[in-house]
Design an enzyme around this catalytic site. Structure first.
Site, mmCIF file in Angstrom:
data_model
loop_
_atom_site.group_PDB
_atom_site.id
_atom_site.type_symbol
_atom_site.label_atom_id
_atom_site.label_comp_id
_atom_site.label_asym_id
_atom_site.label_seq_id
_atom_site.Cartn_x
_atom_site.Cartn_y
_atom_site.Cartn_z
ATOM 1 N N SER A 248 33.739 3.005 7.194
ATOM 2 C CA SER A 248 33.075 1.912 6.234
ATOM 3 C C SER A 248 34.567 2.047 5.972
ATOM 4 C CB SER A 248 32.348 2.159 5.251
ATOM 5 O OG SER A 248 31.056 2.564 5.343
ATOM 6 N N HIS B 198 30.668 -2.843 -0.386
ATOM 7 C CA HIS B 198 30.059 -1.459 -0.461
ATOM 8 C C HIS B 198 30.752 -0.408 -1.132
ATOM 9 C CE1 HIS B 198 29.930 0.065 3.585
ATOM 10 N NE2 HIS B 198 29.725 1.801 2.805
ATOM 11 N N ASP C 201 30.251 -7.721 4.367
ATOM 12 C CA ASP C 201 30.762 -6.516 3.675
ATOM 13 C C ASP C 201 32.532 -6.130 3.646
ATOM 14 O OD1 ASP C 201 30.491 -4.015 2.520
ATOM 15 O OD2 ASP C 201 29.269 -3.677 4.294
HETATM 16 N N1 ARG Z 1 25.241 1.969 5.748
HETATM 17 C C1 ARG Z 1 26.328 0.941 5.309
HETATM 18 C C2 ARG Z 1 26.777 2.412 5.176
HETATM 19 O O1 ARG Z 1 26.783 4.064 5.679
HETATM 20 C C3 ARG Z 1 26.153 0.590 4.072
HETATM 21 C C4 ARG Z 1 25.838 0.804 2.845
HETATM 22 C C5 ARG Z 1 25.756 -0.152 1.587
HETATM 23 N N2 ARG Z 1 24.581 -1.311 2.015
HETATM 24 C C6 ARG Z 1 23.310 -1.009 0.774
HETATM 25 N N3 ARG Z 1 22.954 -1.829 1.668
HETATM 26 N N4 ARG Z 1 23.170 -0.728 0.450
HETATM 27 O O2 ARG Z 1 27.283 3.875 4.143
HETATM 28 N N1 GLU Z 2 28.146 2.230 5.520
HETATM 29 C C1 GLU Z 2 29.001 3.937 5.944
HETATM 30 C C2 GLU Z 2 30.146 4.463 5.079
HETATM 31 O O1 GLU Z 2 29.767 3.769 4.412
HETATM 32 C C3 GLU Z 2 29.231 3.329 7.830
HETATM 33 C C4 GLU Z 2 27.891 3.165 8.103
HETATM 34 C C5 GLU Z 2 27.645 4.834 9.501
HETATM 35 O O2 GLU Z 2 27.130 5.513 8.754
HETATM 36 O O3 GLU Z 2 28.193 4.550 10.798
HETATM 37 O O4 GLU Z 2 31.371 4.669 5.973
#
Ligand code: ARG
Ligand code: GLU
Length: 714
Positions: free
Chosen positions: A649, A87, A223
């Site tokens: 991330s 991502h 990921d």
């Molecule tokens: N929650 C994770 C972060 O904050 C992954 C986001 C990407 N995945 C998604 N399904 N949008 O960035």
């Molecule tokens: N997916 C998040 C990022 O892009 C990390 C998840 C979180 O917020 O801990 O940094």
């Protein structure tokens, strides 16, 4: 000048909580990691503080890069091979994708260096050093210096310190405020600008689970994506060139192929973006009851249109996938945060702490400024609740609302330049640059979808702000008719009309720009934000920042034996804990790892977010896991008790000996409130196991040459 940083050395550790056995709140600044060495060793770390951060010798930090300013990435070979999340590389992957080369759907693997894909304006930065420069920044400032003069002095001192640090090197330096202006650090970085895409798994692996599983444990997402840092022949940063060669890093992470178990020491090294541990009770209440629910509603309006569009057409799916992911991600996180803060009873927890703080302040006459600060902050928040709310809703409208607003922004910039006197050659060359950005805009734009977004989101906008909060253009209208007319007529909704407007624009033609209905609506919304919201909002923020400086200082001064750490601010940090599961709610146990069996089980539910390509189902069933297996199963993800946030991330999750165990990519739903309040019992970060990453490369995609580049520790 009082310096709160010195108290790091007197930290006593809080008693370990029963379930978050190894969880440790806090994101630590690498240059003070020495103070935590013994605690980390007690939890299983074998490295020394110097192995982790050392300015004069290669250390772990040299393998950790800030990926395009928003994510973290790590070097894993002596030829600049770089891992980050899928991502995090998503917009690069998306921009190389088309219906013919659908890398989103099928993945992409460069077979050799020549096939690696360059990326415009992507960079990766290595931290050369991080030093406390509070004294030098405060030079010439004392308790009595008036605020305006104080700011001026800080700016002057910063400029000089930066110049000194940059002199005679290609490094870039930056001064960052920590603890709301109680401390200042200089960050010196080496910025690589030739970073190429090497490989990515298909979405069915890299985004497996989609929005259904986003922010959720148990998790099965692969990921990751693979890049390579290139440098000039002298191994120094250089802009993209065919002549560039793979960068030879000072340090790269070896890969842990060793069996893992619950309780193993883990450390996350990366660039957490923002935490707000010091917000007061009234602010939590405001966030939970007003601000977040409004933002969530705005995004729900946009997503209802985008999601339906993406389901019904492949073309829309490709055009909107990156935009959808961005909008949905914060949307879902905010819902989790609201839930989490409510279930922690965060407002009450804050109130109790505030009472304790004030009581302590009243025991010493020299602490009187602390005794009044809590009340001041709570009052500030209550008085500014309306302006903060309006600011949030307007920003949502302009950033996740109809996309024609972002094109309008481009034209507004040009309008301003023309009014400031841009003409002739200079104007012509500016237009050449804008032409390609407008063409780029329309590449990922679908007029039908944007029109529906406009109508849906505007409806919510009007409802949330009421007549007073919206510009003239939106008052007393038939929204459906208005929308239709706008999209039929405006130059912003059609590529040819937009380019023709660009072509003819000069000081005489500005009038026709201003006559356009969509453009003038954009200006109206912006104008309202700038004139009736921003001035108050800025004053509010400044007063809050100044108060936070005192409030936080008071925490360090009055409670020197409690653990303190500086809120995340996009700088390199270390957090440590263990590989472990959790019990997030009564009667529920989360185990610490998942396997490929779970992928197949989710796939069988038929939910489109769990779609697999046919060859994947085969591979998972065959169970040819080779050296990547542990007890005959292949770990996909594991959870850890490391305190992380957005920006972490792609961060490496590192074992006690400095080896890469996996890539951090998320937090569980129950932990998202940790940006405000950390709970060791349930806050868990989510990690894709590096052995799954390697299995996908090697056994699924046949990119074995990449695995061969890495150093595997068995
Ligand atoms: N929650 C994770 C972060 O904050 C992954 C986001 C990407 N995945 C998604 N399904 N949008 O960035
Ligand atoms: N997916 C998040 C990022 O892009 C990390 C998840 C979180 O917020 O801990 O940094």
């Amino acid at each position: 000048m009082f310096k709160i940083k010195t108290h790091f050395h007197f930290i006593l550790f809080l008693a370990l909580a029963p379930l978050g056995l190894f969880a440790e709140e806090g994101m630590l600044i690498p240059s003070v990691i020495q103070a935590f060495e013994s605690d980390m060793k007690a939890r299983g770390m074998k490295l020394s503080a110097r192995d982790i951060y050392d300015v004069n010798n290669a250390s772990l930090k040299d393998a950790i890069l800030h990926f395009n300013g928003g994510c973290t990435a790590e070097l894993v070979s002596d030829r600049g091979l770089l891992l980050t999340n899928h991502h995090c590389g998503y917009s690069q992957i998306q921009s190389h994708s088309s219906l013919q080369n659908d890398y989103l759907k099928n993945g992409f693997w460069a077979k050799n260096l020549n096939e690696e894909l360059p990326n415009n304006s992507l960079y990766a930065a290595r931290m050369v050093r991080i030093d406390d420069v509070t004294k030098a920044i405060m030079f010439g400032i004392n308790e009595g210096t008036p605020e305006a003069e104080r700011r001026q002095k800080i700016a002057e001192n910063s400029k000089k310190i930066i110049e000194d640090a940059q002199r005679g090197s290609e490094y870039k330096a930056e001064i960052k405020e920590f603890n709301y202006g109680n401390d200042y650090y200089i960050i010196v970085k080496e910025i690589f600008t030739d970073v190429r895409l090497v490989g990515t798994p298909p979405n069915a692996i890299g985004k497996f689970g989609g929005d259904t599983d986003n922010w959720v444990w148990p998790r099965h997402t692969g990921d990751f994506s693979v890049f390579r840092v290139y440098a000039g022949k002298d191994n120094k940063p250089a802009g993209y060139s065919k002549e560039n060669v793979p960068y030879k890093p000072l340090h790269y992470l070896p890969i842990s192929m060793l069996p893992r178990k619950s309780g193993d020491f883990t450390m996350v090294y990366g660039f957490p973006g923002t935490t707000e541990q010091h917000v007061v009770s009234a602010q939590i209440k405001h966030i939970v009851e007003k601000e977040r629910p409004a933002r969530v509603q705005m995004r729900e309006s946009a997503l209802s249109v985008i999601d339906a569009g993406m389901r019904s057409s492949d073309e829309v799916r490709i055009k909107y996938s990156a935009k959808q992911a961005r909008i949905a991600n914060a949307w879902k996180k905010w819902i989790g945060q609201i839930d989490g803060l409510v279930s922690l009873d965060a407002v009450q927890v804050k109130k109790d702490y505030e009472a304790k703080y004030v009581k302590r302040a009243e025991t010493n006459s020299s602490w009187s400024k602390y005794a009044t600060i809590v009340d001041k902050m709570n009052r500030l928040m209550i008085e500014n609740s309306k302006v903060d709310y309006e600011y949030a809703v307007m920003v949502e409208y302009l950033t996740i609302g109809p996309e024609i607003f972002s094109l309008a922004r481009t034209f507004a910039g040009l309008e301003k330049e023309i009014e400031d006197g841009l003409t002739g050659e200079a104007l012509a060359s500016k237009k050449v640059a804008l032409q390609s950005s407008i063409e780029g805009f329309f590449k990922n734009y679908d007029g039908g979808i944007d029109q529906k977004i406009f109508q849906k989101v505007s409806e919510t906008y009007i409802k949330l702000l009421g007549e007073q909060g919206i510009p003239e253009e939106l008052r007393n209208i038939d929204l459906a008719k208005y929308t239709q007319k706008l999209y039929d007529k405006s130059f912003l909704t059609d590529k040819d009309r937009a380019l023709s407007m660009l072509g003819k624009l000069n000081s005489k033609k500005i009038k026709s720009l201003k006559k356009d209905a969509a453009y003038s609506l954009y200006k109206g919304v912006l104008n309202q934000l700038i004139t009736s919201v921003l001035p108050k909002y800025r004053v509010f923020n400044q007063q809050m920042e100044e108060s936070l400086k005192v409030y936080v200082e008071g925490k360090y001064v009055m409670f020197p034996n409690e653990k303190h750490w500086a809120d995340a601010n996009g700088t390199l940090r270390i957090t440590y804990g263990a590989l472990e599961g959790s019990s997030p709610t009564d009667g529920m146990m989360y185990t610490e790892h998942t396997t490929t069996d779970g992928i197949l089980a989710k796939h069988r539910t038929g939910n489109a977010d769990f779609e697999l390509l046919p060859d994947m189902v085969e591979k998972f069933k065959q169970k040819d896991f080779g050296p990547y297996a542990q007890d005959n199963e292949l770990w996909v993800c594991f959870s850890g008790s490391n305190h992380t946030t957005g920006g972490n991330s792609g961060s490496p999750v590192i074992d006690g000996e400095g080896r890469l165990m996996g890539l951090n990519f998320d937090r569980s739903w129950e932990s998202t409130m940790s940006d405000y309040m950390f709970d060791p019992d349930r806050c868990r970060n989510i990690v894709v196991d590096i052995r799954y990453v390697l299995w996908v490369m090697d056994k699924y995609a046949g990119a074995t040459h990449l695995v061969d580049e890495m150093k595997l520790v068995k």
